[in-house]
Design an enzyme around this catalytic site. Structure first.
Site, PDB file in Angstrom:
ATOM      1  N   SER A   1       0.816  -1.216   0.000  1.00 12.21           N
ATOM      2  CA  SER A   1       0.000   0.000   0.000  1.00 12.21           C
ATOM      3  C   SER A   1       0.854   1.272   0.000  1.00 12.21           C
ATOM      4  O   SER A   1       2.016   1.261   0.424  1.00 12.21           O
ATOM      5  CB  SER A   1      -0.900  -0.006   1.236  1.00 12.21           C
ATOM      6  OG  SER A   1      -0.090  -0.008   2.395  1.00 12.21           O
TER       7      SER A   1
ATOM      8  N   GLY B   1       4.377   2.134   1.913  1.00  9.83           N
ATOM      9  CA  GLY B   1       5.461   2.576   1.023  1.00  9.83           C
ATOM     10  C   GLY B   1       6.073   3.878   1.516  1.00  9.83           C
ATOM     11  O   GLY B   1       7.295   4.045   1.554  1.00  9.83           O
TER      12      GLY B   1
ATOM     13  N   GLU C   1       6.370  -0.580  -5.317  1.00  6.43           N
ATOM     14  CA  GLU C   1       5.244  -0.844  -6.227  1.00  6.43           C
ATOM     15  C   GLU C   1       3.988  -0.695  -5.375  1.00  6.43           C
ATOM     16  O   GLU C   1       3.713  -1.543  -4.529  1.00  6.43           O
ATOM     17  CB  GLU C   1       5.324  -2.272  -6.805  1.00  6.43           C
ATOM     18  CG  GLU C   1       6.701  -2.702  -7.309  1.00  6.43           C
ATOM     19  CD  GLU C   1       7.254  -1.797  -8.389  1.00  6.43           C
ATOM     20  OE1 GLU C   1       6.455  -1.209  -9.137  1.00  6.43           O
ATOM     21  OE2 GLU C   1       8.494  -1.674  -8.483  1.00  6.43           O
TER      22      GLU C   1
ATOM     23  N   CYS D   1      -3.938  -4.326  -7.647  1.00  3.99           N
ATOM     24  CA  CYS D   1      -3.486  -2.937  -7.749  1.00  3.99           C
ATOM     25  C   CYS D   1      -3.949  -2.330  -9.057  1.00  3.99           C
ATOM     26  O   CYS D   1      -4.103  -1.123  -9.176  1.00  3.99           O
ATOM     27  CB  CYS D   1      -1.966  -2.874  -7.640  1.00  3.99           C
ATOM     28  SG  CYS D   1      -1.127  -3.899  -8.844  1.00  3.99           S
TER      29      CYS D   1
END
Ligand code: NAD
Length: 502
Positions: free
Chosen positions: A231, A235, A253, A287
């Site tokens: 998430s 991150g 990512e 995602c």
């Protein structure tokens, strides 16, 4: 399915000490809460063992030639292929994704080896530029970075980490892998295949834990790379933890709030199934799931009506035991279920209108089953939480547009920038979208989900930090050495040096 956890793996062996652990994690299947799948024990001191092991492993592995590394990685490929059915079944029980879908994740673990040793390796091979200076050749040599820490999310417990692990190993790094605490067993099965392949001790390591373990390792100065998939919030925490450490490579990512644009000339029979998959596969927990659908006003009523009808046909059922295969299983846990329902309720407060309301489903199994939902955004606050945040559940929203620039502006209206899709037969419309949408993936007549490993995969804005995974993951597993080389060692003369005293 009998899921026995083996503990952590470092120094080439499994470690599962007897006695009290620092954290205990209990996993119930999201498909059936009466099924306790496993109890995991976390020992914080194991992070030290894993780092020391990975340092030793790196010192051996970095000296292996590409051919030597390839031989071991090919043995991993065989070992993981052998475990395909077991991995798929574990994924289905742990994540809740239908078995047919889980099998595609298990299969991707095998094919990823070919892409990494083929397409990815070519990106970091030694390159020569002849005669960059008179009689001098220039070379770029890519060297591994060191101990790489790979942190995985729950929705693709094996596939995403596998891509990062393989890239790191192919480039000559050693790896510590921490899977999501929600999906330890699937990840362990993949890890068993790495263990069976015969890497030198310490090259590949596995550690269980939550954010506490991950936090210790991300801030450890001996860890030289952090490869994270998860998430945006976590991150950002990782960046905060690591930004003072200039020796550390960090590749993130992160999440997405993805759009599909349906132009008036789109081929609707093609667009409908593409969109259905992109909105609701994995119960919207990808995602790259499409959240917003901008549909041209000329076709909006008909398109929304047809999409509503196909959405109502989605079979939500047990991922493994359903009589007929489910399209969607449950969401991952109680928190995800609540977030999904709360988000939709928030949407109504922010002006969204329900086309299909979300429901908690009453099923034969006591799991986190919810129905897919659809909303109409024409009167909604596009700056509100419902439109701006990643819901990570089976919801999609429609917004009609007249001019393509309106659709592009809506696609750009959030802080995320991962994936977009445009359905049109007009090449100039697609080119406008390609130019103006701020996103890492922009597809033509192809849904936002189901990316290829052979292209880069990553987002802009809050979806990542410019270090795309998939084929280009390997770029972040190396640093570049530039070398000027000449075999002519007679060309420099003292008499050529200007400014010397006689
Ligand atoms: P998450 O961020 O909650 O957890 C991911 C991992 O981070 C877990 O292993 C967790 O233990 C670990 N973690 C928790 N706290 C940490 C900390 N302080 N430091 C380091 N690591 C920590 O994400 P999730 O719920 O597992 O996965 C869903 C999210 O992942 C969504 O936002 C989704 O969009 C994103 N995702 C992105 C991609 C991509 O390729 N861009 C792919 C899949 C999922």
């Amino acid at each position: 399915m009998d899921m026995v956890l083996k503990g952590d793996y470092f120094d080439g062996q499994w470690h599962s000490p007897k006695g009290a652990s620092d954290e205990t994690l209990l996993k119930k299947s999201p498909a059936d809460l009466t099924q306790t799948l496993w109890e995991a024990h976390v020992w914080h001191a194991h992070t030290e063992g894993a780092v020391l092991s990975a340092q030793k492993g790196f010192d051996v592995w970095r000296k292996f030639s590409f051919e030597e590394r390839t031989a071991v990685i090919r043995r991993y490929q065989e070992a993981v292929k052998k475990r395909g059915d077991a991995i798929a079944e574990a994924l289905a029980w742990e994540v809740g994704k239908p078995l047919w879908e889980a099998k595609t994740e298990a299969a991707a673990l095998v094919t990823k080896v070919d892409v990494t040793l083929g397409d990815s390796w070519k990106r970091i091979e030694r390159k020569t530029i002849k005669d960059v200076m008179p009689k001098i050749d220039g070379h770029t040599i890519m060297k591994p970075i060191g101990v790489a820490f790979v942190i995985g999310p729950f929705n693709f417990p094996c596939h995403l980490a596998n891509g990062q692990i393989l890239a790191a190993l192919t480039a000559g790094n050693s790896v510590i892998f921490k899977p999501s605490e929600k999906t330890i067993y699937s990840a362990q099965l993949m890890m068993e295949a790495y263990a069976e392949a015969g890497f030198p001790p310490g090259v590949i390591n596995f550690i269980n834990g939550t954010g506490v373990t991950a936090g210790k390792l991300t801030s450890d100065l001996r860890v030289r790379a952090v490869f994270f998939t998860g998430s945006r919030a976590v991150g950002k925490m990782i960046l905060k933890n690591t930004h003072q450490d200039l020796k550390k490579m960090v590749a993130l990512e992160l999440g997405g709030k993805n759009s599909s644009i349906i132009h008036h000339d789109a081929h609707i029979p093609h667009a409908l199934p593409e969109l259905l998959r992109s909105c609701f596969l994995t119960s919207g927990q990808r995602c790259t799931s499409t959240s917003m659908i901008m549909v041209h006003r000329k076709i909006a009523d008909q398109f929304i009506d047809e999409f509503k009808k196909v959405t109502e046909r989605i079979r939500v059922d047990h991922p493994v035991l359903a009589e007929k295969p489910a399209f969607m299983g449950p969401v991952i846990d109680a928190q995800a279920e609540k977030l999904y329902l709360d988000f939709c309720a928030q949407g109504l407060k922010e002006g969204a209108q329900e086309i299909i309301a979300p429901r908690k489903l009453d099923m034969k199994w006591q799991g986190h089953y919810v129905s897919p939902s659809l909303h109409f955004l024409e009167k909604a606050d596009l700056k509100g939480k419902f439109v701006q945040e990643e819901i990570f559940g089976p919801n999609a929203c429609f917004l009609p547009y007249d001019d393509i620039d309106e659709a592009i502006a809506a696609a750009n209206c959030t802080e995320y920038g991962l994936a977009a899709a445009v359905f049109t037969r007009d090449a100039s419309i697609f080119q406008r979208c390609l130019r103006d949408i701020d996103s890492g993936l922009i597809n033509l007549n192809r849904s936002t989900v189901g990316a290829t490993a052979r292209l880069p995969f990553g987002g802009v804005k809050d979806s990542g930090n410019f270090k795309p995974a998939a084929v280009s993951m390997i770029d972040h597993c190396v640093h570049t050495v530039a070398a000027l080389e000449t075999t002519d060692d007679t060309s420099s003369q003292m008499s050529d040096v200007v400014g010397l005293k006689d």
